[in-house]
Design a protein around this motif. Sequence first.
Motif, PDB file in Angstrom:
ATOM      1  N   ARG A  67       0.800  -1.223   0.000  1.00 26.47           N
ATOM      2  CA  ARG A  67       0.000   0.000   0.000  1.00 26.47           C
ATOM      3  C   ARG A  67       0.836   1.277   0.000  1.00 26.47           C
ATOM      4  N   TYR A  68       1.939   1.267   0.736  1.00 23.95           N
ATOM      5  CA  TYR A  68       2.650   2.514   0.951  1.00 23.95           C
ATOM      6  C   TYR A  68       4.039   2.596   0.313  1.00 23.95           C
ATOM      7  N   TYR A  69       4.672   1.468   0.024  1.00 25.04           N
ATOM      8  CA  TYR A  69       6.076   1.521  -0.369  1.00 25.04           C
ATOM      9  C   TYR A  69       6.377   0.998  -1.771  1.00 25.04           C
ATOM     10  N   ASP A  70       5.470   0.263  -2.357  1.00 21.53           N
ATOM     11  CA  ASP A  70       5.721  -0.286  -3.686  1.00 21.53           C
ATOM     12  C   ASP A  70       5.293   0.745  -4.723  1.00 21.53           C
ATOM     13  N   LYS A  71       6.280   1.392  -5.373  1.00 19.92           N
ATOM     14  CA  LYS A  71       5.995   2.488  -6.298  1.00 19.92           C
ATOM     15  C   LYS A  71       6.653   2.262  -7.658  1.00 19.92           C
ATOM     16  N   PRO A  72       6.392   1.145  -8.321  1.00 19.43           N
ATOM     17  CA  PRO A  72       7.024   0.931  -9.623  1.00 19.43           C
ATOM     18  C   PRO A  72       6.402   1.826 -10.693  1.00 19.43           C
ATOM     19  N   ASP A  73       7.237   2.210 -11.679  1.00 17.67           N
ATOM     20  CA  ASP A  73       6.661   2.904 -12.816  1.00 17.67           C
ATOM     21  C   ASP A  73       6.113   1.846 -13.790  1.00 17.67           C
ATOM     22  N   TYR A  74       5.557   2.271 -14.905  1.00 15.65           N
ATOM     23  CA  TYR A  74       4.901   1.329 -15.811  1.00 15.65           C
ATOM     24  C   TYR A  74       5.883   0.316 -16.400  1.00 15.65           C
ATOM     25  N   ASP A  75       7.089   0.760 -16.731  1.00 19.12           N
ATOM     26  CA  ASP A  75       8.070  -0.170 -17.289  1.00 19.12           C
ATOM     27  C   ASP A  75       8.531  -1.191 -16.247  1.00 19.12           C
ATOM     28  N   GLU A  76       8.678  -0.746 -14.998  1.00 21.60           N
ATOM     29  CA  GLU A  76       9.074  -1.674 -13.941  1.00 21.60           C
ATOM     30  C   GLU A  76       7.975  -2.708 -13.699  1.00 21.60           C
ATOM     31  N   GLU A  77       6.726  -2.267 -13.746  1.00 29.86           N
ATOM     32  CA  GLU A  77       5.622  -3.220 -13.623  1.00 29.86           C
ATOM     33  C   GLU A  77       5.645  -4.225 -14.766  1.00 29.86           C
ATOM     34  N   LEU A  78       5.929  -3.745 -15.970  1.00 28.69           N
ATOM     35  CA  LEU A  78       6.003  -4.617 -17.138  1.00 28.69           C
ATOM     36  C   LEU A  78       7.087  -5.674 -16.972  1.00 28.69           C
ATOM     37  N   GLU A  79       8.257  -5.259 -16.486  1.00 27.78           N
ATOM     38  CA  GLU A  79       9.363  -6.201 -16.319  1.00 27.78           C
ATOM     39  C   GLU A  79       9.031  -7.260 -15.273  1.00 27.78           C
ATOM     40  N   ARG A  80       8.276  -6.896 -14.268  1.00 24.37           N
ATOM     41  CA  ARG A  80       7.871  -7.890 -13.261  1.00 24.37           C
ATOM     42  C   ARG A  80       6.970  -8.956 -13.899  1.00 24.37           C
ATOM     43  N   ARG A  81       6.151  -8.540 -14.858  1.00 24.52           N
ATOM     44  CA  ARG A  81       5.228  -9.488 -15.495  1.00 24.52           C
ATOM     45  C   ARG A  81       5.867 -10.244 -16.655  1.00 24.52           C
ATOM     46  N   ARG A  82       7.005  -9.750 -17.141  1.00 24.69           N
ATOM     47  CA  ARG A  82       7.577 -10.289 -18.368  1.00 24.69           C
ATOM     48  C   ARG A  82       7.770 -11.803 -18.347  1.00 24.69           C
ATOM     49  N   PRO A  83       8.363 -12.403 -17.310  1.00 22.66           N
ATOM     50  CA  PRO A  83       8.619 -13.851 -17.362  1.00 22.66           C
ATOM     51  C   PRO A  83       7.369 -14.697 -17.610  1.00 22.66           C
ATOM     52  N   GLU A  84       6.242 -14.245 -17.078  1.00 24.15           N
ATOM     53  CA  GLU A  84       5.010 -15.024 -17.219  1.00 24.15           C
ATOM     54  C   GLU A  84       4.186 -14.622 -18.424  1.00 24.15           C
ATOM     55  N   THR A  85       4.479 -13.467 -19.041  1.00 23.03           N
ATOM     56  CA  THR A  85       3.557 -12.969 -20.074  1.00 23.03           C
ATOM     57  C   THR A  85       4.165 -12.772 -21.459  1.00 23.03           C
ATOM     58  N   GLU A  86       5.513 -12.670 -21.560  1.00 23.61           N
ATOM     59  CA  GLU A  86       6.060 -12.307 -22.870  1.00 23.61           C
ATOM     60  C   GLU A  86       5.849 -13.397 -23.929  1.00 23.61           C
ATOM     61  N   ASN A  87       5.667 -14.641 -23.517  1.00 23.72           N
ATOM     62  CA  ASN A  87       5.429 -15.720 -24.485  1.00 23.72           C
ATOM     63  C   ASN A  87       4.041 -16.339 -24.324  1.00 23.72           C
ATOM     64  N   LEU A  88       3.136 -15.560 -23.770  1.00 20.07           N
ATOM     65  CA  LEU A  88       1.781 -16.059 -23.534  1.00 20.07           C
ATOM     66  C   LEU A  88       1.042 -16.202 -24.873  1.00 20.07           C
ATOM     67  N   ASP A  89       0.774 -17.440 -25.236  1.00 23.96           N
ATOM     68  CA  ASP A  89       0.153 -17.715 -26.553  1.00 23.96           C
ATOM     69  C   ASP A  89      -0.875 -18.823 -26.361  1.00 23.96           C
ATOM     70  N   ILE A  90      -2.077 -18.583 -26.796  1.00 26.39           N
ATOM     71  CA  ILE A  90      -3.136 -19.573 -26.589  1.00 26.39           C
ATOM     72  C   ILE A  90      -2.847 -20.888 -27.289  1.00 26.39           C
ATOM     73  N   LEU A  91      -2.130 -20.852 -28.432  1.00 28.18           N
ATOM     74  CA  LEU A  91      -1.870 -22.082 -29.178  1.00 28.18           C
ATOM     75  C   LEU A  91      -0.819 -22.970 -28.516  1.00 28.18           C
ATOM     76  N   THR A  92      -0.008 -22.399 -27.661  1.00 27.94           N
ATOM     77  CA  THR A  92       0.996 -23.188 -26.953  1.00 27.94           C
ATOM     78  C   THR A  92       0.673 -23.383 -25.495  1.00 27.94           C
ATOM     79  N   SER A  93      -0.398 -22.756 -25.059  1.00 28.23           N
ATOM     80  CA  SER A  93      -0.772 -22.861 -23.646  1.00 28.23           C
ATOM     81  C   SER A  93      -1.434 -24.210 -23.361  1.00 28.23           C
ATOM     82  N   PRO A  94      -1.123 -24.852 -22.214  1.00 29.73           N
ATOM     83  CA  PRO A  94      -1.743 -26.131 -21.876  1.00 29.73           C
ATOM     84  C   PRO A  94      -3.191 -25.979 -21.453  1.00 29.73           C
ATOM     85  N   PHE A  95      -3.656 -24.762 -21.252  1.00 34.89           N
ATOM     86  CA  PHE A  95      -5.037 -24.558 -20.776  1.00 34.89           C
ATOM     87  C   PHE A  95      -5.898 -23.933 -21.854  1.00 34.89           C
TER      88      PHE A  95
END
Length: 349
Positions: free
Chosen positions: A321-349
Amino acid sequence: MSEIDETKSTVRNLSPVEAAERFIAARENRNSQKTVRSYRNRLNEFVAWAEENDIESMRDLDGWWLDEFERYLETTENAPTTIKGKMSALNQLLQYCASIEVVDERLPEKCEPPKLTREEETSDDLLASEDAKEYLAFYRDSTKHYGTIQHVVLELIWHIGGRISCFRALDYGDWYPDQRKLEFRHRPPTRLKKEGRHERNVLVCEPVAEALDFWRERERPEKRDDNGRRPLLTTSHGRASDSSIRCWAYQATQPCLYTGCPHNSDRESCSYTQRQHSSKCPSSRGPHAIRTGSITWQLNNGISYVKVAKRAAASPETIRRYYDKPDYDEELERRRPETENLDILTSPF
């Protein structure tokens, strides 16, 4: 009126300044010096305002006067969080006065601190990681400033993310050089905010350890505090105070140390370089801003909320609530490992 009633009325007819002093004296027995000092600072404006408005007795206060005081705070350039803090302190004072029958027991209900939005409650003031890199690279490469107290304080706050009280409480023996370990312990009169719940051991990287060792062996004044303990962070008078650590942080983050002044001032003649005026530099940052930047940086490095919270002595909810202040690019980098290759055709679900 009987003599007994007259005496009772006289005893309980307190002026605002008398009520504030009595309330603060009662708090001294149950709160830390820092908390008591905070109450005093927050109530000072109410006491001065009451005097200016000829309010001679707490009994003169009513809902209208309380609303007038809040309006006064809103017109004197107080931040929303400052107004909330001052109204909360006044509410506590009124509750105390009601408990000793100085004011009507219903009066505290009329002093409701304002509810703030999440944006109003949190501050965007932080030391950015890019700036922290510049400062720390400068200190580590400097022959003049390496291992100074300003350098050490910046290294510790940035790489741990702790509060001032954590570092002030450190004793000489709380540092274990061979293990690069600091032990934070609650030992009154030095206190951790949540006492034993904020006790923990913390590891630091080798460059931080080397700077701390340099300070301890070559720069640190060998002093004991008023209780005979050997503080880790000392001044020529003993254990460093909260204000000393705060000033060192401001001094450590003045950009004119390593580059030209962004405000076109000359460092040699600028009064902001002096300890007592260091916080006035528009570009310097205090401990809270360094702590906020540190916590955001640690989270950006993939450390979990739980682990960062333990290291910095806070709850995961407070961190979010009070201390986590990432900018938009920092938020993007946090999500990158799970989202940069997110593809429905290769997803098991």
